[in-house]
Each structure stands twice: as structure tokens, then as C-alpha cells.
Design a protein around this motif. Structure first.
Motif: not given
Length: 408
Positions: A267-269, A306-308, A387-388, A394-395
Motif C-alpha cells: 500500500q502506498f500512502c 493525503q489532501e490539504r 499535505a507535504d 490520517d489513514y
């Protein structure tokens, strides 16, 4: 507008956000509906179609987040996560954040002999663990820095609560304190792909065997690796070479060769606006391509972004280092100085704020009034909000779900 893409054969979702930077235009009051968040943040009025972020209250060290309940939790993109978002419907929305008592544990520390050096090792092994998860730091990191990091602490707490054993050590170069292969960085070395001559792979094998011999870990446990940045690349390589049950990479795309050859679910986060020169948009695209390659080969894979997200006054109090009042004061200082847009998204990069602060600390009295650790935490939270390139929690529940899929 938001578009949802699913990867065929994958268990996770890729969510693309095209409107996060849009400056909101206040609609007429009759066109807006109310969001009420209990035990969390994000209450307010929104127009149908708006993107709404919600956040749980800060979690105490003895709490884990247990999900959102209330009005139609199916609206939420990730109803199990402490931070999630949804598209505002044409009606009022009421949501409540719930928590659960966390499992009680204390990370143990000792020095273990590795291939060539004595290695620092942090670990916790519950009775009858369902699997063991190796947590891997990024470039210039260390085992000590990982266990001290707030986002990593949330991951450790969630893993232990879900009855996983955890083991943290560090790259051979981190222990040696020097660049052993001359590549200009102190980090995990993925090459050569050899568990005998490559000290980083060998150390994982030797340390694990030490705990087997001492009867602290049952042999045959499912094994997983979770890493950040260079640790993410190493997690995918380690999981492949040692035939782990799954691996998770945060903010690192791994390599196309791994995707073509591995038999291990990965999995890629990723982070949408990752500024790391080794990642960025190209790295995010490579991670997606690798997840798709795995899926096309019949290997389970996941891709999450991950979003802003907007700031809120209590954001900087998440770890307890800042009080709610101090957090709100920093938030208001950023707002007054024009760093936040009308929807409270941070409009700059944290490094630019850091440069402005260092050039004139007196111009930022609230930020300047914090101690070094508190100020560092503020900048870390800003990196997460934009989201840097940073480990994020968050996940966490999505990562746990991915690992649990492969319990034997």
C-alpha cells in the motif's frame, strides 16, 4: 468538484481533490446548511457541494479514535479516521466523534547485537499477537526520533490496540553516524538485495531471531513493514525480499522493479503536495503506477493520498504540548498576518513562514513565545495541513485494515 477513482483489484481508493485551493464565495444564507460536530471540530455553515473537513478532539495518550457516528456517516470518505471529509449535501449534517480506551502498554528498549553493530531496539509484544510490524524511519532519522514523533506515536498506539507486536530499530548508517555507502545521505540501504551482506536487511533478521530464541515472539507470526520516505522504500524492499505478508510505504513511491517482481501486497500512502525532491508529483504518479501494476498482476495493492486540509484554532494542541489557548493564539496570529485564506487553508509553505519568523521573531509574538519543541510541533502540523512530506496519522485505520487483510 471531486472525482473518485478506484484501482481495479485494489482495496483502497485514490481520491483526487480539484477544488481545495478554490477561494470560497460566501453563498446566500438560504443556500447554506449547518454542520454540527460533537467531540470534534469543523462545525459551520456550508453550501451544497462544498468540501467539508472534520477533525476529532485531541486524543489523550490512553485513547484511540473509534469512528464517527450520527447523521449519515456514509457521507464520510473515511468514517473510521480522526480526520476525514465529505461533500456537503442539501441538508444539515450532525456528526459525533467517538473514542475508545487504548490498550495499556509501555515500549521496551534495549540494545541488541546486529550484524556488525549493537542496535537500539524499541518493542512491544502483546500476549498472542496477530502479527509483528516493523516501523522504519526516513532519511536522517533514528529509532529514538521515530518513537518520539507524535504521528508515529499514534500509529504505534493504534497497532498495539489492534493487538499487533511492534518493533523499531534504525538504519545501520544511523547507528554508525556516517554515510557508509557514500551516497550523501544517512539512511536505509535497499541495495544489495541480500539479507546476508546488506547490514540493514541482516539486522532485521538477526534482531527478530534474537527475540524468537528468547521466547518473546512466537515463530511464524505474520510480518509487516511500515515506513516513511526512505523508510517507505525500504519497507517495500524488505517486505519483498523477506516475503513479508504486506508492506506500507508513506511518502515514497518505491520502484517499478519492485512492482514488477514482488509477490507481497503493498500500500502506498502519499501526500498530495509533497515537496520532497525525490517525490513530488512525479513520485505520486509513480506510486499510483506501481499500485496499478501490482493490481494488474493479481497482487493486492492500495493507493491513498493525503489532501490539504484547513486549519482550526485547536489544531496545534493535538499533542498536549500547547494548551488550547496557546494553539488558538498561534492560529489567530497566522490569520491576522494573512497566512490563511477565508476557509482557513494555509496559503504558504511552512518553510517560508519559518524563514519569515527567523528573520524577525519579534513580528510573531505568539510563535516566538513558544519553546523550541512547541514551535517545531506547530511547523509539523502546518506541513500536515498542506499535505507535504511528513508521516501522518490520517489513514491509520486504512493501514490497519490493509494489514489485517493478510492475517493468516
Amino acid at each position: 468538484m471531486k472525482t473518485l477513482f478506484t484501482i481495479p483489484g485494489a482495496i483502497c481508493l485514490f481520491v483526487a481533490c480539484f477544488s481545495c485551493r478554490k477561494q470560497p464565495v460566501p453563498p446566500a444564507a438560504a443556500d447554506r446548511f449547518k454542520v454540527t460536530v460533537t467531540n470534534g471540530y469543523g462545525s459551520g455553515y456550508h453550501q451544497p457541494g462544498d468540501t467539508v473537513h472534520i477533525f476529532s478532539l485531541a486524543l489523550a495518550s490512553n485513547q484511540v479514535f473509534a469512528g464517527w457516528s450520527g447523521h449519515n456517516p456514509a457521507l464520510l470518505r473515511a468514517p473510521d479516521e480522526w480526520h476525514t471529509w465529505f461533500i456537503m449535501p442539501g441538508e444539515n449534517v450532525d456528526l459525533t466523534g467517538t473514542t475508545a480506551p487504548a490498550a495499556t502498554f509501555v515500549l521496551q528498549f534495549e540494545q541488541c547485537q546486529g550484524k556488525d553493530r549493537v542496535k537500539p531496539v524499541y518493542y512491544y509484544f502483546p500476549a498472542r499477537p496477530k502479527g509483528i510490524v516493523y516501523l522504519l524511519h526516513g532519511t536522517s532519522g533514528s529509532a529514538q526520533a521515530l518513537v518520539a514523533g507524535f504521528e508515529w506515536q499514534q500509529m504505534i498506539k493504534d497497532l498495539v490496540h489492534d493487538h499487533f507486536a511492534v518493533l523499531i530499530t534504525e538504519a545501520e548508517e544511523a547507528t554508525a553516524g556516517k554515510d557508509l555507502n557514500g551516497d550523501g545521505s544517512i539512511r536505509w540501504n535497499t541495495l544489495p538485495w541480500d539479507t546476508l551482506t546488506n547490514a540493514d536487511y541482516a539486522n532485521i533478521r538477526i534482531i527478530t531471531h534474537t527475540f524468537y530464541q528468547r521466547g518473546l515472539l512466537p515463530a511464524g507470526l505474520p510480518k509487516y513493514a511500515v515506513g516513511m520516505s526512505n523508510g517507505g522504500n525500504f519497507a517495500t524492499a524488505l517486505s519483498t525480499i523477506c516475503r513479508f505478508d504486506a508492506g506500507v510505504s508513506y511518502c515514497a513511491p518505491s520502484g517499478g522493479q519492485i512492482a514488477q517482481m514482488t509477490g507481497t501486497p503493498l500500500q502506498f500512502c502519499m501526500a498530495r503536495f509533497d515537496q520532497n525532491p525525490n517525490v513530488g508529483p512525479a513520485g505520486n504518479a509513480a506510486a499510483l503506477a506501481n499500485a496499478q501494476t501490482l493490481a494488474s498482476r493479481g497482487i493486492s495493492s492500495g493507493y491513498l493520498v493525503q489532501e490539504r486540509s484547513p486549519l482550526y484554532p485547536e489544531r496545534f494542541a493535538r499533542s498536549g504540548q500547547l494548551s488550547l489557548e496557546a494553539s488558538a493564539a498561534v492560529f489567530n496570529e497566522l490569520k491576522q498576518k494573512g497566512y490563511l485564506d477565508p476557509a482557513y487553508y494555509f496559503m504558504d509553505q511552512p518553510d517560508e513562514l519559518r524563514s519569515a519568523y527567523q528573520a524577525n521573531p519579534a513580528a510573531f509574538p505568539q510563535l516566538n513565545g513558544l519553546d523550541i519543541d512547541q514551535r517545531m510541533f506547530v511547523f509539523q502540523q502546518l506541513s500536515l495541513a498542506v499535505a507535504d512530506h511528513h508521516m501522518y496519522s490520517d489513514y491509520n485505520k486504512a493501514t490497519l485494515k490493509f494489514l489485517n487483510t493478510f492475517i493468516k
